[in-house]
Structure formats: C-alpha cells, structure tokens
Design a protein around this motif. Structure first.
Motif, mmCIF file in Angstrom:
data_model
loop_
_atom_site.group_PDB
_atom_site.id
_atom_site.type_symbol
_atom_site.label_atom_id
_atom_site.label_comp_id
_atom_site.label_asym_id
_atom_site.label_seq_id
_atom_site.Cartn_x
_atom_site.Cartn_y
_atom_site.Cartn_z
ATOM 1 N N MET A 55 0.836 -1.211 0.000
ATOM 2 C CA MET A 55 0.000 0.000 0.000
ATOM 3 C C MET A 55 0.866 1.254 0.000
ATOM 4 N N ARG A 56 1.901 1.257 0.835
ATOM 5 C CA ARG A 56 2.794 2.409 0.907
ATOM 6 C C ARG A 56 3.481 2.651 -0.436
ATOM 7 N N ASP A 57 4.003 1.577 -1.044
ATOM 8 C CA ASP A 57 4.730 1.722 -2.302
ATOM 9 C C ASP A 57 3.820 2.212 -3.426
ATOM 10 N N ALA A 58 2.575 1.716 -3.439
ATOM 11 C CA ALA A 58 1.643 2.130 -4.487
ATOM 12 C C ALA A 58 1.330 3.623 -4.387
ATOM 13 N N ILE A 59 1.167 4.103 -3.176
ATOM 14 C CA ILE A 59 0.859 5.525 -2.984
ATOM 15 C C ILE A 59 2.072 6.382 -3.305
ATOM 16 N N GLU A 60 3.237 5.981 -2.788
ATOM 17 C CA GLU A 60 4.452 6.771 -3.022
ATOM 18 C C GLU A 60 4.806 6.829 -4.509
ATOM 19 N N ALA A 61 4.558 5.736 -5.224
ATOM 20 C CA ALA A 61 4.889 5.697 -6.652
ATOM 21 C C ALA A 61 4.069 6.709 -7.450
ATOM 22 N N GLU A 62 2.868 7.003 -6.983
ATOM 23 C CA GLU A 62 2.013 7.962 -7.672
ATOM 24 C C GLU A 62 2.358 9.409 -7.333
ATOM 25 N N LEU A 63 3.156 9.592 -6.300
ATOM 26 C CA LEU A 63 3.449 10.949 -5.839
ATOM 27 C C LEU A 63 4.787 11.477 -6.331
ATOM 28 N N VAL A 64 5.531 10.643 -7.073
ATOM 29 C CA VAL A 64 6.852 11.060 -7.541
ATOM 30 C C VAL A 64 6.942 10.916 -9.064
ATOM 31 N N ASP A 65 7.984 11.526 -9.666
ATOM 32 C CA ASP A 65 8.164 11.411 -11.109
ATOM 33 C C ASP A 65 8.841 10.087 -11.457
ATOM 34 N N LYS A 66 9.044 9.845 -12.740
ATOM 35 C CA LYS A 66 9.561 8.560 -13.211
ATOM 36 C C LYS A 66 10.947 8.266 -12.651
ATOM 37 N N LYS A 67 11.819 9.264 -12.630
ATOM 38 C CA LYS A 67 13.178 9.071 -12.135
ATOM 39 C C LYS A 67 13.178 8.725 -10.645
ATOM 40 N N GLN A 68 12.381 9.461 -9.886
ATOM 41 C CA GLN A 68 12.284 9.201 -8.445
ATOM 42 C C GLN A 68 11.662 7.832 -8.180
ATOM 43 N N LYS A 70 11.998 5.122 -10.003
ATOM 44 C CA LYS A 70 13.027 4.097 -10.185
ATOM 45 C C LYS A 70 13.930 4.005 -8.965
ATOM 46 N N ALA A 71 14.300 5.164 -8.434
ATOM 47 C CA ALA A 71 15.145 5.177 -7.239
ATOM 48 C C ALA A 71 14.417 4.577 -6.049
ATOM 49 N N LEU A 72 13.114 4.839 -5.987
ATOM 50 C CA LEU A 72 12.307 4.300 -4.885
ATOM 51 C C LEU A 72 12.233 2.786 -4.966
ATOM 52 N N ILE A 73 12.023 2.259 -6.170
ATOM 53 C CA ILE A 73 11.946 0.805 -6.361
ATOM 54 C C ILE A 73 13.274 0.153 -5.975
ATOM 55 N N LYS A 74 14.376 0.784 -6.367
ATOM 56 C CA LYS A 74 15.691 0.252 -6.035
ATOM 57 C C LYS A 74 15.907 0.229 -4.525
ATOM 58 N N ALA A 75 15.495 1.294 -3.863
ATOM 59 C CA ALA A 75 15.652 1.370 -2.406
ATOM 60 C C ALA A 75 14.811 0.317 -1.702
ATOM 61 N N ARG A 76 13.606 0.106 -2.204
ATOM 62 C CA ARG A 76 12.719 -0.895 -1.585
ATOM 63 C C ARG A 76 13.284 -2.300 -1.758
#
Length: 339
Positions: A55-68, A70-76
């Motif tokens: 749930m957290r990842d789905a919401i955060e993914a919608e709140l950032v741009d494409k570059k951010q 990718k960085a978020l997915i890598k961090a997770r």
C-alpha cells in the motif's frame, strides 16, 4: 462509424466468452460425473507487513516522477534484501475467531494454534487473536478458551483484540489471553449463563394430548419442551446453571485477579470505556491500530486454516467472475458516456 465498431467488438468478445464457457461447461460435467475430490484444509500464511508495504509503495509511486520512482523501487528492493538476510526478530501471529452459537470455528482455531506452536519461540514471539462473538454453548467456548490456554502454557504471550463484541463465551475466550484490548465502542462482559426452554405442556394438556418422558435416573431429564416442568426439576436445572456460572466467575477471577467479580458477574455488558474502569479490558485500541503500531518492531503474519477448493469449485468461481465482467462491459456500453 466508431459506434458500430464498438458494437462489433462487443459481439466478438461475447462470442469468445460464450465459446470458452461452453468448453468449461463440458469439463465441469465430466468432473461432476467422475465425482469431486474430498474436501481438505490447509494452513494459509499471509504477511501483513507485505500488505502494508504494498500500500505504501503504491501511494508513493504515484506521488513522484519517473526518475524518483526508479530510485524508490531500487531502495525498496535493497530494504527487502536486508530484511531477508537479517536474523529473525519478534514475530506476531494473528488469528481471527468469528464466533457463532456453537463455536464452530473452534476446530480451525485449534489447527491454527497447532501451526503457531510448531513455529513460535517462547518469550520472543506473540499471538494476537481477534475475537468477534456474542457467546454460545458452554462446551464450545470452554474448548475455545482451552485452545488459547495452550499458548500461555508454552510461554507465548497472547493478546485478545475485540473490535465489536466479546460477550459471554466470547469474553470467556478473551480471559484466556494475557491482555485484552478493545475498540472504543466494543461490547464486552455478559459474565452469566442463560438457558431458554420453551414448554408447551399446558397446550398439550388443554387439547387432551398426553406426553410422557420415560427415564431411568432421578435427574435424567428435569426440563423438556413437551413434558411438565416440576418444581424439583426446575430447581435441579437452576442448580446446574448456577454451577456453570460459578465456574465462569472462577475463570475470570483467576485470569484477571484485580477485578471485582461480584460486581461484573451479573450478566450485564459494558462499552469498552466502562469496561476499562472495571478491569474487564486493559487498553482501548482498535485491532487494526494495534497491528499498525507493531508493524515496525515485528513481523506480522496472518494464520488461517481454510478449506481447499475442489477443481469444480474453482471452475464455477471463474465462470462467475467471467459472467460479471461480461455484464459490466455490456452495461458500460449500453449506458453510454458518463458526464
């Protein structure tokens, strides 16, 4: 022209679905003729932490741009890898008990506790049992309380969480836990015993219908629906209810020694706020909030003992879903654009 293309597309899809349903129908008939496999059960385990993370990842993914993103997915992914390699910490196993008059969920509860006992580490892991029950048979709920007692005997802390009601047998279960928490408007208590027995003996007598209970033993049947209830029979039946009530009160007193049993064992119920003052519960908190608070300090796992679906049940369930999708598609086309 686009309108007719939409109609044509709908008809093609409908024909494909009908053909698929026809093929599945033939397979279903063959399965039915050959006989279904006997029903069986299995333990299902779901990570509640993973649900929160998704749930957290789905919401955060919608709140950032494409570059951010990718960085978020890598961090997770890095976090997940570190978690897998880290030594196992505290685990909380979550069980759910939805009660009825006969406490029919007690068998599943016992199997779930078996699974926990084979895995849980005394002194480290915990159990949260979410109880929703207005009570029922003494034998059923007495057994349910005994199942929870198995955890305590092996030094595994148990928290009973009540979101709506834990009354009578439901509260008996809750008392088997080390701690009881309840949502603000949950109802708890009803430390009492009741037996409702309709009696139509006078109606039978009025219509000249004789009924006899032929028994061996003075107290074999003291109260019945059709027979006359004598003063001695009523008194004996009342003695039995009083004995059960005393056993219930003794259990509450043993599990919650700070409580004034005489004050609360009247059969009355209380909202959680009043129950807290009486010592019937230990904290006012909803079950979801209890787990939400624990998500960062423990791994949470939902444990369920569920019936396996036969191939026939799986196919019919799939057909139902397909039919709903067809209906939704047709309704959307017929309704036209919204606005």
């Amino acid at each position: 022209m686009p309108f007719w293309l939409d109609i044509l597309a709908f008809l093609v899809k409908a024909l494909v679905i009908v053909a698929a349903i026809g093929g599945l129908a033939i397979l279903i008939v063959r399965l039915a003729r050959s006989g279904e496999a006997p029903k069986d059960h299995e333990i299902r385990i779901k990570s509640i932490n993973d649900r929160y993370d998704a749930m957290r990842d789905a919401i955060e993914a919608e709140l950032v741009d494409k570059k951010q993103r990718k960085a978020l997915i890598k961090a997770r992914r890095k976090e997940a890898k570190a978690r897998r390699n880290a030594p196992p910490g505290r685990r909380i196993f979550v069980l759910t008990f939805k009660g009825d008059l006969r406490a029919t969920a007690v068998k599943a509860l016992g199997r779930e506790i078996d699974a926990v006992l084979m895995t849980a580490r005394p002194g480290t892991d915990e159990v949260v049992v979410r109880i929703d029950s207005g009570g029922g048979t003494v034998t059923g709920y007495g057994l349910a309380a005994a199942e929870l007692q198995r955890l305590r005997e092996r030094k595994i802390p148990v928290t009973a969480s009540v979101d709506q009601v834990a009354a009578s047998g439901g509260y008996m279960m809750a008392c088997a836990a080390d701690r009881i928490v309840a949502a603000p408007f949950a109802v708890v208590g009803s430390i009492g015993v009741v037996a409702s027995v309709p009696n139509v003996h006078k109606l039978l007598k009025k219509n000249a219908i004789e009924y006899e209970d032929i028994t061996a033993g003075e107290f074999k049947r003291t109260v019945s629906v059709l027979g006359e209830i004598t003063p001695a029979g009523r008194e004996h039946f009342q003695d039995k209810l009083d004995a059960i009530h005393e056993a219930f009160k003794s259990l509450v007193a043993a599990r919650r020694p700070g409580i004034d049993v005489a004050r609360v064992a009247t059969g009355d119920t209380w909202l959680a706020g009043d129950a807290l003052g009486l010592g019937l519960v230990d904290e006012i908190v909803a079950g979801d909030e209890l787990l939400f608070r624990a998500r960062d300090s423990a791994r949470l796992y939902e444990i369920r003992w569920e019936a396996k679906k036969t191939p026939l049940q799986q196919l019919t369930g799939g057909l139902g879903a397909a039919a709903r999708r067809v209906a939704d598609f047709a309704l959307a086309r017929l309704s036209g654009p919204a606005g």
